[in-house]
Design a protein around this motif. Sequence first.
Motif, PDB file in Angstrom:
ATOM      1  N   ASP A   1       0.870  -1.179   0.000  1.00  0.00           N
ATOM      2  CA  ASP A   1       0.000   0.000   0.000  1.00  0.00           C
ATOM      3  C   ASP A   1       0.908   1.231   0.000  1.00  0.00           C
ATOM      4  OD1 ASP A   1      -1.686   2.151   0.656  1.00  0.00           O
ATOM      5  OD2 ASP A   1      -3.046   0.875   1.796  1.00  0.00           O
ATOM      6  N   VAL A   2       1.119   1.819  -1.175  1.00  0.00           N
ATOM      7  CA  VAL A   2       2.079   2.910  -1.320  1.00  0.00           C
ATOM      8  C   VAL A   2       1.696   4.104  -0.460  1.00  0.00           C
ATOM      9  CG1 VAL A   2       3.030   4.606  -2.920  1.00  0.00           C
ATOM     10  CG2 VAL A   2       2.846   2.204  -3.615  1.00  0.00           C
ATOM     11  N   SER A   3       0.426   4.493  -0.482  1.00  0.00           N
ATOM     12  CA  SER A   3      -0.007   5.674   0.262  1.00  0.00           C
ATOM     13  C   SER A   3       0.204   5.487   1.760  1.00  0.00           C
ATOM     14  CB  SER A   3      -1.488   5.969  -0.028  1.00  0.00           C
ATOM     15  OG  SER A   3      -1.898   7.136   0.645  1.00  0.00           O
ATOM     16  N   ALA A   4      -0.257   4.352   2.301  1.00  0.00           N
ATOM     17  CA  ALA A   4      -0.131   4.095   3.742  1.00  0.00           C
ATOM     18  C   ALA A   4       1.330   3.977   4.146  1.00  0.00           C
ATOM     19  CB  ALA A   4      -0.900   2.829   4.119  1.00  0.00           C
ATOM     20  N   PHE A   5       2.140   3.323   3.297  1.00  0.00           N
ATOM     21  CA  PHE A   5       3.558   3.154   3.614  1.00  0.00           C
ATOM     22  C   PHE A   5       4.264   4.504   3.679  1.00  0.00           C
ATOM     23  CE2 PHE A   5       7.986   2.740   2.330  1.00  0.00           C
ATOM     24  CZ  PHE A   5       8.451   1.770   3.208  1.00  0.00           C
ATOM     25  N   LEU A   6       4.056   5.350   2.673  1.00  0.00           N
ATOM     26  CA  LEU A   6       4.742   6.639   2.638  1.00  0.00           C
ATOM     27  C   LEU A   6       4.310   7.539   3.795  1.00  0.00           C
ATOM     28  CD1 LEU A   6       4.675   7.474  -1.193  1.00  0.00           C
ATOM     29  CD2 LEU A   6       6.632   6.704   0.163  1.00  0.00           C
ATOM     30  N   LYS A   7       3.041   7.462   4.171  1.00  0.00           N
ATOM     31  CA  LYS A   7       2.563   8.302   5.275  1.00  0.00           C
ATOM     32  C   LYS A   7       3.130   7.850   6.615  1.00  0.00           C
ATOM     33  CE  LYS A   7      -1.688   9.815   2.990  1.00  0.00           C
ATOM     34  NZ  LYS A   7      -3.178   9.750   2.945  1.00  0.00           N
ATOM     35  N   HIS A   8       3.456   6.573   6.739  1.00  0.00           N
ATOM     36  CA  HIS A   8       4.003   6.026   7.983  1.00  0.00           C
ATOM     37  C   HIS A   8       5.530   6.138   8.029  1.00  0.00           C
ATOM     38  CE1 HIS A   8       3.865   3.620  11.613  1.00  0.00           C
ATOM     39  NE2 HIS A   8       4.563   2.635  11.092  1.00  0.00           N
ATOM     40  N   TYR A   9       6.137   6.400   6.888  1.00  0.00           N
ATOM     41  CA  TYR A   9       7.589   6.330   6.737  1.00  0.00           C
ATOM     42  C   TYR A   9       8.280   7.501   7.450  1.00  0.00           C
ATOM     43  CZ  TYR A   9      12.072   5.627   4.316  1.00  0.00           C
ATOM     44  OH  TYR A   9      13.387   5.381   4.011  1.00  0.00           O
TER      45      TYR A   9
ATOM     46  N   SER B   1       9.157  20.783  10.150  1.00  0.00           N
ATOM     47  CA  SER B   1      10.146  19.701  10.221  1.00  0.00           C
ATOM     48  C   SER B   1       9.585  18.377   9.704  1.00  0.00           C
ATOM     49  CB  SER B   1      10.612  19.523  11.671  1.00  0.00           C
ATOM     50  OG  SER B   1       9.517  19.166  12.505  1.00  0.00           O
ATOM     51  N   GLU B   2       8.356  18.371   9.183  1.00  0.00           N
ATOM     52  CA  GLU B   2       7.706  17.140   8.736  1.00  0.00           C
ATOM     53  C   GLU B   2       7.647  17.066   7.208  1.00  0.00           C
ATOM     54  OE1 GLU B   2       6.585  14.725  10.798  1.00  0.00           O
ATOM     55  OE2 GLU B   2       7.360  15.866  12.500  1.00  0.00           O
ATOM     56  N   ILE B   3       7.711  15.837   6.696  1.00  0.00           N
ATOM     57  CA  ILE B   3       7.468  15.582   5.283  1.00  0.00           C
ATOM     58  C   ILE B   3       6.041  15.052   5.171  1.00  0.00           C
ATOM     59  CG2 ILE B   3       8.140  14.328   3.215  1.00  0.00           C
ATOM     60  CD1 ILE B   3      10.304  16.213   4.067  1.00  0.00           C
ATOM     61  N   ASN B   4       5.163  15.818   4.584  1.00  0.00           N
ATOM     62  CA  ASN B   4       3.772  15.405   4.425  1.00  0.00           C
ATOM     63  C   ASN B   4       3.586  14.708   3.083  1.00  0.00           C
ATOM     64  OD1 ASN B   4       2.802  16.463   6.908  1.00  0.00           O
ATOM     65  ND2 ASN B   4       2.820  18.514   6.021  1.00  0.00           N
ATOM     66  N   VAL B   5       2.743  13.665   3.097  1.00  0.00           N
ATOM     67  CA  VAL B   5       2.475  12.870   1.900  1.00  0.00           C
ATOM     68  C   VAL B   5       1.016  13.024   1.519  1.00  0.00           C
ATOM     69  CG1 VAL B   5       2.490  10.569   0.875  1.00  0.00           C
ATOM     70  CG2 VAL B   5       4.266  11.207   2.533  1.00  0.00           C
ATOM     71  N   THR B   6       0.762  13.402   0.268  1.00  0.00           N
ATOM     72  CA  THR B   6      -0.597  13.570  -0.231  1.00  0.00           C
ATOM     73  C   THR B   6      -0.722  12.863  -1.566  1.00  0.00           C
ATOM     74  OG1 THR B   6      -0.682  15.771   0.774  1.00  0.00           O
ATOM     75  CG2 THR B   6      -2.394  15.241  -0.830  1.00  0.00           C
TER      76      THR B   6
END
Length: 388
Positions: free
Chosen positions: A279-287, A320-325
């Motif tokens: 699950d690319v979206s879930a993985f990147l958001k948790h990374y 300081s965060e990398i947000n994924v959308t």
Amino acid sequence: MIKQLSTTKDADAIFALSQFAFQYTLSAEAFEHKKQEAERHIIWGWMSDDELAAKVHLIPLSCYINGKPFAMGGVSSVATWPEYRRQGLVRKLLHHALTYMRQNGQTLSFLHPFSYAFYRKYGWEHAFSQKQYSLPVTSLKRKWDTTGCVRRIDWDIHLLHDIYTEYAKCFNGTLVRDAKWWEERVLQDNWHKAVAYSADGTAEGYILYKATDKKLIVHEMVYNTLNARMLLLQFIANHDSMAETVEMIVPENDNLALLLDEPSFEQKISPYFMARIIDVSAFLKHYPFQQGRQVSIALHIDDEFLPENDGVYQLRQTGSEINVTRLQSDTQSQKAIYCNVQYLTSMMLGFKRPNELYDAGLIHGEQDAVKQLDIIIPGRQTFFPDFF
């Protein structure tokens, strides 16, 4: 049709296929051990007229990525009877397993392939290698600058687990072990066990090993300080009266040769496990990304086997965060990278750096975006000392 199998009702059929496909024979005792071990597995079979034609095992596990636990599904024991092969049954079972994992929060899957090319068709990619050493015991006989001692122990999973967990978090892909895994998978062969203690009595490393036929076989050597590593190497050297050579498997970036007076010994790197982001979206958001500077990247991901992952994923730094959308469409203002799910997996696990894949022509896009991605992915080595 696909049916979930039971190790209680279907064990004979499950392990008859495994023994045939993987060419081994189970004694009555080993059969019972296999049944017990498979209790944690979720097993699906493709049934033809109520007979098992093909099967896949899913092992619900977790692993560390940049020190953070990720739910992972281990795929194993994929097998088909010869008369049912080349009918797409494994493809259907793998898709079923990946869909189940995706629905149950497992964002990663690992497997040990019989063929890397075969599993690449379904989105897995080479992500772990093994570095194997074979060296004379005498090469470890030197004056090691150590404090503390090494002591052999009997059975103390809690002690070993604490040392292992600190070590495992320093790599990507290492398993989050539980007591059952220690008992059934790590310590099942009655390895000799010894622990390295610092001068103040802190346990900082351990070794699992056996000596046979003039060889000292190191099953696992774990250390959390340089002192512990040198203590364990000195301990190995103390077996010079019973062993002539030492064999061990280490992380790919291991630097033992730097510590020895004679660095000329056999070193072999072999492909090992494969990995896949489910699950690319879930993985990147948790990374857990590293902080960068003015990060704004659009990742264009292609996943032929799980097209629900296809799309554009925006990585943008806020504070300081990398947000994924996940975007409906790309915007021209963002720097873009184009890759498939295999190379995304390779990069995010740290097996290969974005710059390496870009230089090899395996990912495409703007070079500045690739440099930004390289900065925000932590530099950690993949290492998988287990097997399933």
